[in-house]
Motif scaffolding. Structure first.
Motif, mmCIF file in Angstrom:
data_model
loop_
_atom_site.group_PDB
_atom_site.id
_atom_site.type_symbol
_atom_site.label_atom_id
_atom_site.label_comp_id
_atom_site.label_asym_id
_atom_site.label_seq_id
_atom_site.Cartn_x
_atom_site.Cartn_y
_atom_site.Cartn_z
ATOM 1 N N PHE A 1 -4.396 -25.491 -22.843
ATOM 2 C CA PHE A 1 -5.796 -25.900 -22.870
ATOM 3 C C PHE A 1 -6.704 -24.744 -22.461
ATOM 4 N N VAL A 2 -6.339 -24.049 -21.369
ATOM 5 C CA VAL A 2 -7.142 -22.920 -20.903
ATOM 6 C C VAL A 2 -7.252 -21.852 -21.993
ATOM 7 N N CYS A 3 -6.130 -21.551 -22.628
ATOM 8 C CA CYS A 3 -6.099 -20.532 -23.675
ATOM 9 C C CYS A 3 -7.010 -20.923 -24.838
ATOM 10 N N LEU A 4 -6.846 -22.146 -25.328
ATOM 11 C CA LEU A 4 -7.666 -22.603 -26.445
ATOM 12 C C LEU A 4 -9.138 -22.649 -26.064
ATOM 13 N N ASN A 5 -9.431 -23.240 -24.924
ATOM 14 C CA ASN A 5 -10.818 -23.436 -24.521
ATOM 15 C C ASN A 5 -11.537 -22.102 -24.327
ATOM 16 N N GLU A 6 -10.858 -21.151 -23.683
ATOM 17 C CA GLU A 6 -11.469 -19.858 -23.422
ATOM 18 C C GLU A 6 -11.755 -19.107 -24.723
ATOM 19 N N ARG A 7 -10.809 -19.151 -25.651
ATOM 20 C CA ARG A 7 -11.036 -18.449 -26.922
ATOM 21 C C ARG A 7 -12.130 -19.147 -27.736
ATOM 22 N N ILE A 8 -12.222 -20.438 -27.652
ATOM 23 C CA ILE A 8 -13.302 -21.150 -28.347
ATOM 24 C C ILE A 8 -14.650 -20.761 -27.755
ATOM 25 N N LEU A 9 -14.732 -20.702 -26.431
ATOM 26 C CA LEU A 9 -15.981 -20.316 -25.777
ATOM 27 C C LEU A 9 -16.385 -18.892 -26.149
ATOM 28 N N SER B 1 -1.722 -33.342 -24.290
ATOM 29 C CA SER B 1 -2.862 -34.060 -23.711
ATOM 30 C C SER B 1 -3.968 -34.277 -24.731
ATOM 31 N N GLU B 2 -4.781 -35.267 -24.453
ATOM 32 C CA GLU B 2 -5.907 -35.592 -25.324
ATOM 33 C C GLU B 2 -6.938 -34.464 -25.331
ATOM 34 N N ARG B 3 -7.070 -33.746 -24.210
ATOM 35 C CA ARG B 3 -8.041 -32.650 -24.158
ATOM 36 C C ARG B 3 -7.687 -31.575 -25.180
ATOM 37 N N VAL B 4 -6.415 -31.212 -25.236
ATOM 38 C CA VAL B 4 -5.969 -30.216 -26.205
ATOM 39 C C VAL B 4 -6.182 -30.742 -27.623
ATOM 40 N N PHE B 5 -5.791 -31.982 -27.838
ATOM 41 C CA PHE B 5 -5.940 -32.598 -29.161
ATOM 42 C C PHE B 5 -7.400 -32.574 -29.596
ATOM 43 N N THR C 1 8.128 -27.772 -22.924
ATOM 44 C CA THR C 1 6.806 -28.275 -22.563
ATOM 45 C C THR C 1 6.843 -29.019 -21.232
ATOM 46 N N ASN C 2 5.805 -28.805 -20.443
ATOM 47 C CA ASN C 2 5.645 -29.486 -19.153
ATOM 48 C C ASN C 2 4.162 -29.440 -18.798
ATOM 49 N N SER C 3 3.819 -29.872 -17.610
ATOM 50 C CA SER C 3 2.411 -29.918 -17.219
ATOM 51 C C SER C 3 1.798 -28.516 -17.185
ATOM 52 N N PHE C 4 2.627 -27.500 -16.835
ATOM 53 C CA PHE C 4 2.113 -26.132 -16.792
ATOM 54 C C PHE C 4 1.738 -25.649 -18.190
ATOM 55 N N THR C 5 2.655 -25.797 -19.146
ATOM 56 C CA THR C 5 2.353 -25.313 -20.498
ATOM 57 C C THR C 5 1.168 -26.066 -21.085
ATOM 58 N N SER C 6 1.064 -27.350 -20.802
ATOM 59 C CA SER C 6 -0.051 -28.134 -21.313
ATOM 60 C C SER C 6 -1.381 -27.629 -20.763
ATOM 61 N N SER C 7 -1.423 -27.384 -19.448
ATOM 62 C CA SER C 7 -2.676 -26.922 -18.841
ATOM 63 C C SER C 7 -3.021 -25.509 -19.300
ATOM 64 N N GLN C 8 -2.017 -24.628 -19.404
ATOM 65 C CA GLN C 8 -2.264 -23.258 -19.841
ATOM 66 C C GLN C 8 -2.676 -23.204 -21.307
ATOM 67 N N HIS D 1 6.931 -19.797 -27.452
ATOM 68 C CA HIS D 1 7.737 -19.467 -26.282
ATOM 69 C C HIS D 1 7.251 -18.166 -25.643
ATOM 70 N N GLU D 2 6.986 -17.137 -26.451
ATOM 71 C CA GLU D 2 6.532 -15.848 -25.921
ATOM 72 C C GLU D 2 5.166 -15.969 -25.265
ATOM 73 N N LEU D 3 4.276 -16.749 -25.874
ATOM 74 C CA LEU D 3 2.939 -16.900 -25.311
ATOM 75 C C LEU D 3 2.999 -17.537 -23.924
ATOM 76 N N PHE D 4 3.722 -18.646 -23.819
ATOM 77 C CA PHE D 4 3.754 -19.337 -22.533
ATOM 78 C C PHE D 4 4.509 -18.526 -21.481
ATOM 79 N N ASP D 5 5.439 -17.697 -21.914
ATOM 80 C CA ASP D 5 6.104 -16.793 -20.987
ATOM 81 C C ASP D 5 5.105 -15.776 -20.444
#
Length: 325
Positions: free
Chosen positions: A269-277, A298-302, A260-267, A220-224
């Motif tokens: 993904f961005v958070c995970l992907n950026e830290r992985i990169l 989403s499947e991308r996050v999974f 959870t909603n489309s915003f949290t899902s997209s954010q 909750h704190e992260l997505f806020d």
């Protein structure tokens, strides 16, 4: 770690306070010894005299000032040490330890910020000071396998609750041990109350103690925080946002408890992907199982999680309930 001028000044005042406390402690110890042996004050006076004399000779161009006076000061210092030992005190009694020996409580090593200053900035920005008291109790030393039974088995993995806990514990210890040499992420998933957050705290404790920067968020704190940046509701959100991607370890606790909603899902993904990169480690704990993560985020996050995270499954009876009996 980006700070406002006010925040930076607040932190640096704490370093000045450390240095002042240490100077006062040294002065108190000198007075204590002087009361026992006036010779200590006499030795200090001789050392001060030699130091001033050497400085004057250097200013006057005497190139031999360093060697001659240096030997005399060394001899006087040795006498001070012998005197301390004869009075029953340690040789380094006038050199109490620094809270951070790496930077000697200045916050900097040369021109580079010390790890303790980096973590102080994180603690201030993210109000994580309450985490310190938790980590005094929840750490590897206090982790117990007594709450996991060898009689309860997972039908999918064909291992017992205790074996799963032992495996997770070992993998988490290895994660910490190899943190600086091996890039890895962890997903702790499973039932409510089976030690996922506790293990997260264990890892946080070890990495903080070894000078790494750790940011700990509930989902909750992260997505806020991410929303504050996306919608510009917080003047400091830009620097906060960068810190999420720059810290050595980001811990996201209780994924799935946020709205959870489309915003949290997209954010997410961005958070995970950026830290992985950036090859920055991330630890996630969740009560969700893997198929729920795919359905909600989403499947991308999974795909990012299953291909880049070590998956550790914990299951068993709720430890909090067990502790009430």
């Amino acid at each position: 770690m980006s700070l406002t001028n006010t925040q930076y000044d607040e932190i640096m005042r704490s370093y000045q306070d450390r240095q002042l406390r240490r100077r006062h402690l040294i002065e108190d110890r000198k007075k204590e010894i002087a009361a026992l042996s006036p010779r200590m004050a006499d030795l200090d006076a001789q050392i001060a005299h030699q130091s001033v004399s050497r400085a004057r000779r250097l200013l006057n161009g005497d190139t031999h000032a360093l060697s001659g006076a240096g030997e005399e000061i060394a001899a006087l210092t040795a006498q001070k040490t012998d005197l301390l030992l004869s009075l029953g005190y340690p040789a380094d009694y006038f050199e109490p330890p620094f809270e951070c020996p790496d930077c000697q409580d200045t916050g900097y090593i040369g021109n580079r910020r010390c790890h303790c200053l980096t973590q102080a900035a994180i603690d201030l920005v993210y109000t994580q000071s309450n985490l310190s008291s938790i980590l005094e109790e929840e750490n590897f030393k206090n982790f117990s396998f007594d709450y996991y039974t060898s009689e309860l088995y997972s039908p999918d993995e064909e291992i017992s609750s205790r074996t799963a806990a032992q495996n997770a514990y070992t993998k988490c210890r290895q994660f910490v041990h190899n943190f600086d040499t091996e890039y890895q992420n962890i997903l702790l998933f499973g039932d409510t109350g089976v030690g996922k957050t506790f293990l997260s705290h264990c890892i946080a404790k070890e990495l903080l103690d070894s000078g790494h920067s750790v940011i700990y968020f509930s989902a909750h704190e992260l997505f806020d925080r991410l929303a504050q940046h996306a919608f510009g509701r917080d003047a400091a959100s830009a620097s906060d946002y960068r810190n999420i991607f720059d810290c050595d370890l980001l811990i996201i606790d209780d994924l799935g408890t946020e709205m959870t909603n489309s915003f949290t899902s997209s954010q997410f993904f961005v958070c995970l992907n950026e830290r992985i990169l950036r090859r920055k480690a991330t630890l996630i704990s969740t009560n969700l199982d893997l198929k729920d993560i795919a359905a909600i985020y989403s499947e991308r996050v999974f795909s990012r999680i299953t291909s880049n995270f070590l998956l550790l499954h914990l299951f068993g009876k709720d430890i909090r309930i067990q502790k009430t009996f």
